[in-house]
Motif scaffolding. Structure first.
Motif, PDB file in Angstrom:
ATOM      1  N   VAL A 133      23.202 -90.976  77.548  1.00  0.00           N
ATOM      2  CA  VAL A 133      23.857 -90.412  78.732  1.00  0.00           C
ATOM      3  C   VAL A 133      22.793 -89.970  79.745  1.00  0.00           C
ATOM      4  O   VAL A 133      22.903 -90.256  80.945  1.00  0.00           O
ATOM      5  N   VAL A 134      21.757 -89.306  79.261  1.00  0.00           N
ATOM      6  CA  VAL A 134      20.707 -88.788  80.136  1.00  0.00           C
ATOM      7  C   VAL A 134      19.921 -89.933  80.781  1.00  0.00           C
ATOM      8  O   VAL A 134      19.695 -89.926  81.998  1.00  0.00           O
ATOM      9  N   THR A 135      19.502 -90.912  79.988  1.00  0.00           N
ATOM     10  CA  THR A 135      18.705 -92.001  80.559  1.00  0.00           C
ATOM     11  C   THR A 135      19.543 -92.881  81.471  1.00  0.00           C
ATOM     12  O   THR A 135      19.047 -93.367  82.494  1.00  0.00           O
ATOM     13  N   HIS A 136      20.803 -93.061  81.142  1.00  0.00           N
ATOM     14  CA  HIS A 136      21.717 -93.821  82.003  1.00  0.00           C
ATOM     15  C   HIS A 136      21.835 -93.131  83.363  1.00  0.00           C
ATOM     16  O   HIS A 136      21.745 -93.763  84.415  1.00  0.00           O
ATOM     17  N   GLY A 137      22.025 -91.823  83.343  1.00  0.00           N
ATOM     18  CA  GLY A 137      22.125 -91.073  84.596  1.00  0.00           C
ATOM     19  C   GLY A 137      20.846 -91.158  85.405  1.00  0.00           C
ATOM     20  O   GLY A 137      20.877 -91.330  86.625  1.00  0.00           O
ATOM     21  N   SER A 138      19.693 -91.068  84.739  1.00  0.00           N
ATOM     22  CA  SER A 138      18.404 -91.157  85.434  1.00  0.00           C
ATOM     23  C   SER A 138      18.243 -92.508  86.122  1.00  0.00           C
ATOM     24  O   SER A 138      17.802 -92.586  87.268  1.00  0.00           O
ATOM     25  N   TYR A 139      18.595 -93.555  85.409  1.00  0.00           N
ATOM     26  CA  TYR A 139      18.498 -94.905  85.960  1.00  0.00           C
ATOM     27  C   TYR A 139      19.311 -95.021  87.254  1.00  0.00           C
ATOM     28  O   TYR A 139      18.824 -95.507  88.275  1.00  0.00           O
ATOM     29  N   HIS A 140      20.546 -94.536  87.196  1.00  0.00           N
ATOM     30  CA  HIS A 140      21.419 -94.689  88.361  1.00  0.00           C
ATOM     31  C   HIS A 140      21.109 -93.697  89.481  1.00  0.00           C
ATOM     32  O   HIS A 140      21.331 -94.010  90.648  1.00  0.00           O
ATOM     33  N   ARG A 141      20.556 -92.536  89.157  1.00  0.00           N
ATOM     34  CA  ARG A 141      20.088 -91.663  90.242  1.00  0.00           C
ATOM     35  C   ARG A 141      18.929 -92.343  90.968  1.00  0.00           C
ATOM     36  O   ARG A 141      18.753 -92.163  92.176  1.00  0.00           O
ATOM     37  N   GLY A 142      18.159 -93.150  90.254  1.00  0.00           N
ATOM     38  CA  GLY A 142      17.123 -93.965  90.890  1.00  0.00           C
ATOM     39  C   GLY A 142      17.717 -94.986  91.842  1.00  0.00           C
ATOM     40  O   GLY A 142      17.163 -95.256  92.910  1.00  0.00           O
ATOM     41  N   ASN A 143      18.872 -95.564  91.455  1.00  0.00           N
ATOM     42  CA  ASN A 143      19.577 -96.471  92.368  1.00  0.00           C
ATOM     43  C   ASN A 143      19.927 -95.742  93.667  1.00  0.00           C
ATOM     44  O   ASN A 143      19.785 -96.294  94.761  1.00  0.00           O
ATOM     45  N   ILE A 144      20.384 -94.511  93.525  1.00  0.00           N
ATOM     46  CA  ILE A 144      20.772 -93.729  94.701  1.00  0.00           C
ATOM     47  C   ILE A 144      19.557 -93.479  95.594  1.00  0.00           C
ATOM     48  O   ILE A 144      19.647 -93.601  96.823  1.00  0.00           O
ATOM     49  N   ALA A 145      18.416 -93.172  94.997  1.00  0.00           N
ATOM     50  CA  ALA A 145      17.193 -92.954  95.782  1.00  0.00           C
ATOM     51  C   ALA A 145      16.863 -94.196  96.607  1.00  0.00           C
ATOM     52  O   ALA A 145      16.538 -94.095  97.794  1.00  0.00           O
ATOM     53  N   THR A 146      16.981 -95.357  95.995  1.00  0.00           N
ATOM     54  CA  THR A 146      16.715 -96.617  96.700  1.00  0.00           C
ATOM     55  C   THR A 146      17.725 -96.830  97.818  1.00  0.00           C
ATOM     56  O   THR A 146      17.358 -97.221  98.935  1.00  0.00           O
ATOM     57  N   MET A 147      18.984 -96.564  97.546  1.00  0.00           N
ATOM     58  CA  MET A 147      20.030 -96.742  98.556  1.00  0.00           C
ATOM     59  C   MET A 147      19.787 -95.812  99.746  1.00  0.00           C
ATOM     60  O   MET A 147      19.964 -96.214 100.903  1.00  0.00           O
ATOM     61  N   LEU A 148      19.399 -94.581  99.467  1.00  0.00           N
ATOM     62  CA  LEU A 148      19.130 -93.640 100.559  1.00  0.00           C
ATOM     63  C   LEU A 148      17.982 -94.138 101.427  1.00  0.00           C
ATOM     64  O   LEU A 148      18.057 -94.059 102.659  1.00  0.00           O
ATOM     65  N   ARG A 149      16.949 -94.662 100.807  1.00  0.00           N
ATOM     66  CA  ARG A 149      15.820 -95.210 101.578  1.00  0.00           C
ATOM     67  C   ARG A 149      16.278 -96.381 102.442  1.00  0.00           C
ATOM     68  O   ARG A 149      15.832 -96.526 103.578  1.00  0.00           O
ATOM     69  N   GLN A 150      17.156 -97.221 101.904  1.00  0.00           N
ATOM     70  CA  GLN A 150      17.691 -98.345 102.681  1.00  0.00           C
ATOM     71  C   GLN A 150      18.439 -97.856 103.915  1.00  0.00           C
ATOM     72  O   GLN A 150      18.485 -98.546 104.928  1.00  0.00           O
TER      73      GLN A 150
END
Length: 167
Positions: A133-150
């Motif tokens: 659960v923790v690593t899954h959330g970390s992975y997808h919060r990383g997706n959000i960081a990339t999306m925000l930069r876009q």
């Protein structure tokens, strides 16, 4: 072991709160703005994290994976349309359920069988499930960081080391 499970879950809650608070600082339309990414909106990523967290809570509470997935599938559209404040409230309510369940656990190494309709039978533990659960959330919060930069915005640091320093 109990301490480790709870600390990792606390990190997950902290990191979700950090990213949600960052999203609240940005223009409101960012949450549902379409971008070319693995997920089309930040709201859909947050919804995915929430629904996956919910499914795994149901599974470690004794529900079959098929039933947990059916439950989350029914909630998907409703979750994806929430605004950031509603999403935060949903995460908060789910975290209370997790904390209650994890606090009542006698054995974090208790083996549970997960019959994944896509991957087959898995014997795992509550501890390993929380790590997932923790690593899954970390992975997808990383997706959000990339999306925000876009979209021309910065994200925030939310790694485990920073969590440890914040405590």
């Amino acid at each position: 072991m109990c301490h480790s499970v709870l600390k990792m879950y606390d990190y997950h809650l902290w990191a979700n709160e950090v990213i949600i608070n960052r999203l609240k600082e940005l223009p409101q339309d960012i949450f549902h703005k379409e971008v070319k990414s693995g997920f089309s909106t930040v709201a859909k990523v947050m919804s995915h994290i929430y629904l996956t967290d919910l499914a795994w809570l149901e599974i470690i509470s004794g529900k079959s994976m098929s039933d947990a997935m059916a439950q989350t599938h029914q909630l998907r559209e409703q979750m994806e349309t929430k605004n950031i404040e509603e999403m935060k409230a949903s995460f908060f309510e789910l975290s209370k359920r997790y904390k209650e369940h994890l606090s009542s656990q006698q054995d974090y190494e208790k083996v549970i069988e997960v019959d994944n309709p896509y991957a087959g039978l898995l014997k795992t533990t509550v501890f390993e499930t929380i790590i997932h659960v923790v690593t899954h959330g970390s992975y997808h919060r990383g997706n959000i960081a990339t999306m925000l930069r876009q979209m021309g915005h910065t994200s925030v640091m939310q790694d485990f080391g920073l969590f440890l320093y914040s405590k």
